[in-house]
Scaffold this motif. Structure first.
Motif, PDB file in Angstrom:
ATOM      1  N   TYR A  38     -39.790  34.181   5.250  1.00 42.98           N
ATOM      2  CA  TYR A  38     -39.089  34.578   6.466  1.00 42.98           C
ATOM      3  C   TYR A  38     -39.244  33.504   7.534  1.00 42.98           C
ATOM      4  O   TYR A  38     -40.212  32.749   7.542  1.00 42.98           O
ATOM      5  CB  TYR A  38     -39.655  35.887   7.034  1.00 42.98           C
ATOM      6  CG  TYR A  38     -39.379  37.099   6.194  1.00 42.98           C
ATOM      7  CD1 TYR A  38     -38.234  37.850   6.384  1.00 42.98           C
ATOM      8  CD2 TYR A  38     -40.280  37.497   5.214  1.00 42.98           C
ATOM      9  CE1 TYR A  38     -37.983  38.980   5.611  1.00 42.98           C
ATOM     10  CE2 TYR A  38     -40.035  38.623   4.442  1.00 42.98           C
ATOM     11  CZ  TYR A  38     -38.889  39.358   4.646  1.00 42.98           C
ATOM     12  OH  TYR A  38     -38.638  40.466   3.894  1.00 42.98           O
TER      13      TYR A  38
ATOM     14  N   CYS B  85     -37.019  38.622  15.513  1.00 35.15           N
ATOM     15  CA  CYS B  85     -36.039  38.780  14.446  1.00 35.15           C
ATOM     16  C   CYS B  85     -36.594  38.048  13.232  1.00 35.15           C
ATOM     17  O   CYS B  85     -36.946  36.880  13.313  1.00 35.15           O
ATOM     18  CB  CYS B  85     -34.704  38.172  14.872  1.00 35.15           C
ATOM     19  SG  CYS B  85     -33.453  38.168  13.584  1.00 35.15           S
ATOM     20  N   GLU B  86     -36.703  38.765  12.115  1.00 37.84           N
ATOM     21  CA  GLU B  86     -37.176  38.164  10.874  1.00 37.84           C
ATOM     22  C   GLU B  86     -35.968  37.792  10.033  1.00 37.84           C
ATOM     23  O   GLU B  86     -35.207  38.647   9.604  1.00 37.84           O
ATOM     24  CB  GLU B  86     -38.073  39.143  10.120  1.00 37.84           C
ATOM     25  CG  GLU B  86     -39.333  39.479  10.866  1.00 37.84           C
ATOM     26  CD  GLU B  86     -40.194  40.482  10.129  1.00 37.84           C
ATOM     27  OE1 GLU B  86     -39.763  41.015   9.078  1.00 37.84           O
ATOM     28  OE2 GLU B  86     -41.299  40.740  10.608  1.00 37.84           O
ATOM     29  N   LEU B  87     -35.802  36.519   9.803  1.00 38.93           N
ATOM     30  CA  LEU B  87     -34.669  35.994   9.054  1.00 38.93           C
ATOM     31  C   LEU B  87     -35.149  35.605   7.661  1.00 38.93           C
ATOM     32  O   LEU B  87     -35.969  34.698   7.509  1.00 38.93           O
ATOM     33  CB  LEU B  87     -34.084  34.784   9.781  1.00 38.93           C
ATOM     34  CG  LEU B  87     -32.868  34.117   9.201  1.00 38.93           C
ATOM     35  CD1 LEU B  87     -31.668  35.057   9.283  1.00 38.93           C
ATOM     36  CD2 LEU B  87     -32.576  32.835   9.936  1.00 38.93           C
TER      37      LEU B  87
ATOM     38  N   PRO C 247     -25.929  39.652   7.932  1.00 39.19           N
ATOM     39  CA  PRO C 247     -26.528  40.989   7.869  1.00 39.19           C
ATOM     40  C   PRO C 247     -26.387  41.551   6.455  1.00 39.19           C
ATOM     41  O   PRO C 247     -25.357  41.390   5.814  1.00 39.19           O
ATOM     42  CB  PRO C 247     -25.710  41.820   8.855  1.00 39.19           C
ATOM     43  CG  PRO C 247     -24.905  40.851   9.639  1.00 39.19           C
ATOM     44  CD  PRO C 247     -24.773  39.622   8.825  1.00 39.19           C
TER      45      PRO C 247
ATOM     46  N   VAL D 277     -35.854  36.513  20.076  1.00 41.59           N
ATOM     47  CA  VAL D 277     -34.550  36.710  20.695  1.00 41.59           C
ATOM     48  C   VAL D 277     -34.778  37.327  22.063  1.00 41.59           C
ATOM     49  O   VAL D 277     -35.331  38.421  22.176  1.00 41.59           O
ATOM     50  CB  VAL D 277     -33.651  37.622  19.832  1.00 41.59           C
ATOM     51  CG1 VAL D 277     -32.299  37.803  20.480  1.00 41.59           C
ATOM     52  CG2 VAL D 277     -33.507  37.044  18.436  1.00 41.59           C
TER      53      VAL D 277
ATOM     54  N   GLN E 282     -37.386  40.397  21.438  1.00 43.87           N
ATOM     55  CA  GLN E 282     -37.652  40.984  20.128  1.00 43.87           C
ATOM     56  C   GLN E 282     -37.840  39.880  19.096  1.00 43.87           C
ATOM     57  O   GLN E 282     -37.248  38.804  19.212  1.00 43.87           O
ATOM     58  CB  GLN E 282     -36.514  41.877  19.672  1.00 43.87           C
ATOM     59  CG  GLN E 282     -36.439  43.186  20.388  1.00 43.87           C
ATOM     60  CD  GLN E 282     -35.469  44.131  19.690  1.00 43.87           C
ATOM     61  OE1 GLN E 282     -34.487  43.688  19.118  1.00 43.87           O
ATOM     62  NE2 GLN E 282     -35.767  45.402  19.731  1.00 43.87           N
TER      63      GLN E 282
ATOM     64  N   TYR F 295     -31.406  44.076   6.911  1.00 45.27           N
ATOM     65  CA  TYR F 295     -32.153  42.851   7.117  1.00 45.27           C
ATOM     66  C   TYR F 295     -31.169  41.700   7.272  1.00 45.27           C
ATOM     67  O   TYR F 295     -29.968  41.866   7.068  1.00 45.27           O
ATOM     68  CB  TYR F 295     -33.160  42.600   5.984  1.00 45.27           C
ATOM     69  CG  TYR F 295     -32.557  42.280   4.633  1.00 45.27           C
ATOM     70  CD1 TYR F 295     -32.403  40.957   4.219  1.00 45.27           C
ATOM     71  CD2 TYR F 295     -32.149  43.291   3.770  1.00 45.27           C
ATOM     72  CE1 TYR F 295     -31.863  40.662   2.992  1.00 45.27           C
ATOM     73  CE2 TYR F 295     -31.615  42.997   2.533  1.00 45.27           C
ATOM     74  CZ  TYR F 295     -31.477  41.686   2.147  1.00 45.27           C
ATOM     75  OH  TYR F 295     -30.938  41.379   0.926  1.00 45.27           O
ATOM     76  N   TYR F 296     -31.665  40.537   7.651  1.00 42.99           N
ATOM     77  CA  TYR F 296     -30.823  39.369   7.903  1.00 42.99           C
ATOM     78  C   TYR F 296     -31.311  38.214   7.030  1.00 42.99           C
ATOM     79  O   TYR F 296     -32.504  38.023   6.843  1.00 42.99           O
ATOM     80  CB  TYR F 296     -30.894  38.967   9.373  1.00 42.99           C
ATOM     81  CG  TYR F 296     -30.532  40.084  10.297  1.00 42.99           C
ATOM     82  CD1 TYR F 296     -29.202  40.394  10.554  1.00 42.99           C
ATOM     83  CD2 TYR F 296     -31.512  40.870  10.891  1.00 42.99           C
ATOM     84  CE1 TYR F 296     -28.861  41.429  11.375  1.00 42.99           C
ATOM     85  CE2 TYR F 296     -31.172  41.920  11.717  1.00 42.99           C
ATOM     86  CZ  TYR F 296     -29.847  42.199  11.958  1.00 42.99           C
ATOM     87  OH  TYR F 296     -29.513  43.248  12.784  1.00 42.99           O
TER      88      TYR F 296
ATOM     89  N   ALA G 205     -31.837  31.686  19.471  1.00 43.69           N
ATOM     90  CA  ALA G 205     -33.175  32.211  19.722  1.00 43.69           C
ATOM     91  C   ALA G 205     -34.187  31.075  19.721  1.00 43.69           C
ATOM     92  O   ALA G 205     -33.866  29.944  19.355  1.00 43.69           O
ATOM     93  CB  ALA G 205     -33.537  33.228  18.651  1.00 43.69           C
TER      94      ALA G 205
ATOM     95  N   VAL H  46     -26.998  33.645  15.830  1.00 45.08           N
ATOM     96  CA  VAL H  46     -28.047  34.055  16.755  1.00 45.08           C
ATOM     97  C   VAL H  46     -28.609  32.790  17.399  1.00 45.08           C
ATOM     98  O   VAL H  46     -28.831  31.785  16.734  1.00 45.08           O
ATOM     99  CB  VAL H  46     -29.155  34.869  16.047  1.00 45.08           C
ATOM    100  CG1 VAL H  46     -29.890  34.069  15.003  1.00 45.08           C
ATOM    101  CG2 VAL H  46     -30.139  35.424  17.061  1.00 45.08           C
TER     102      VAL H  46
END
Length: 89
Positions: free
Chosen positions: A37, A51-53, A76, A42, A49, A84-85, A15, A13
């Motif tokens: 997190y 994105c919570e990593l 993923p 992104v 959006q 979740y990621y 971002a 990703v």
């Protein structure tokens, strides 16, 4: 990249780094744990959006500044019908 190196494969990703944050999660036995997190913004043609990593090593991202564009490999995952990621396997 030289001829002998193959490109790294997987999901990536690209971002803007937003921030690192912590959420508390309640376990089935009533205890709480802290989950770390990394927030990534992104942006696409359809909108923006968050994105919570999920990460086990938030110290790896301390050097990043807000709105800095980063490319990270993501993994993923799914647990009880929730996707979740995470940043590591």
């Amino acid at each position: 990249m030289s001829e002998n190196q193959t490109p790294k494969q997987g999901f990536f990703v690209t971002a803007s780094f937003d921030r690192a944050f912590v959420k508390e999660r309640k376990n089935a036995d009533g205890t709480y744990i802290k989950v770390h997190y990394i927030g990534l913004l992104v942006r696409s043609d359809d909108g923006t959006q968050l994105c919570e990593l999920r990460t086990k090593h938030p110290e790896k991202y301390q050097h990043l500044k807000r709105d800095q564009v980063v490319t990270l490999q993501i993994h993923p995952r799914a647990f009880k019908d929730n996707v979740y990621y995470s940043d590591e396997s």
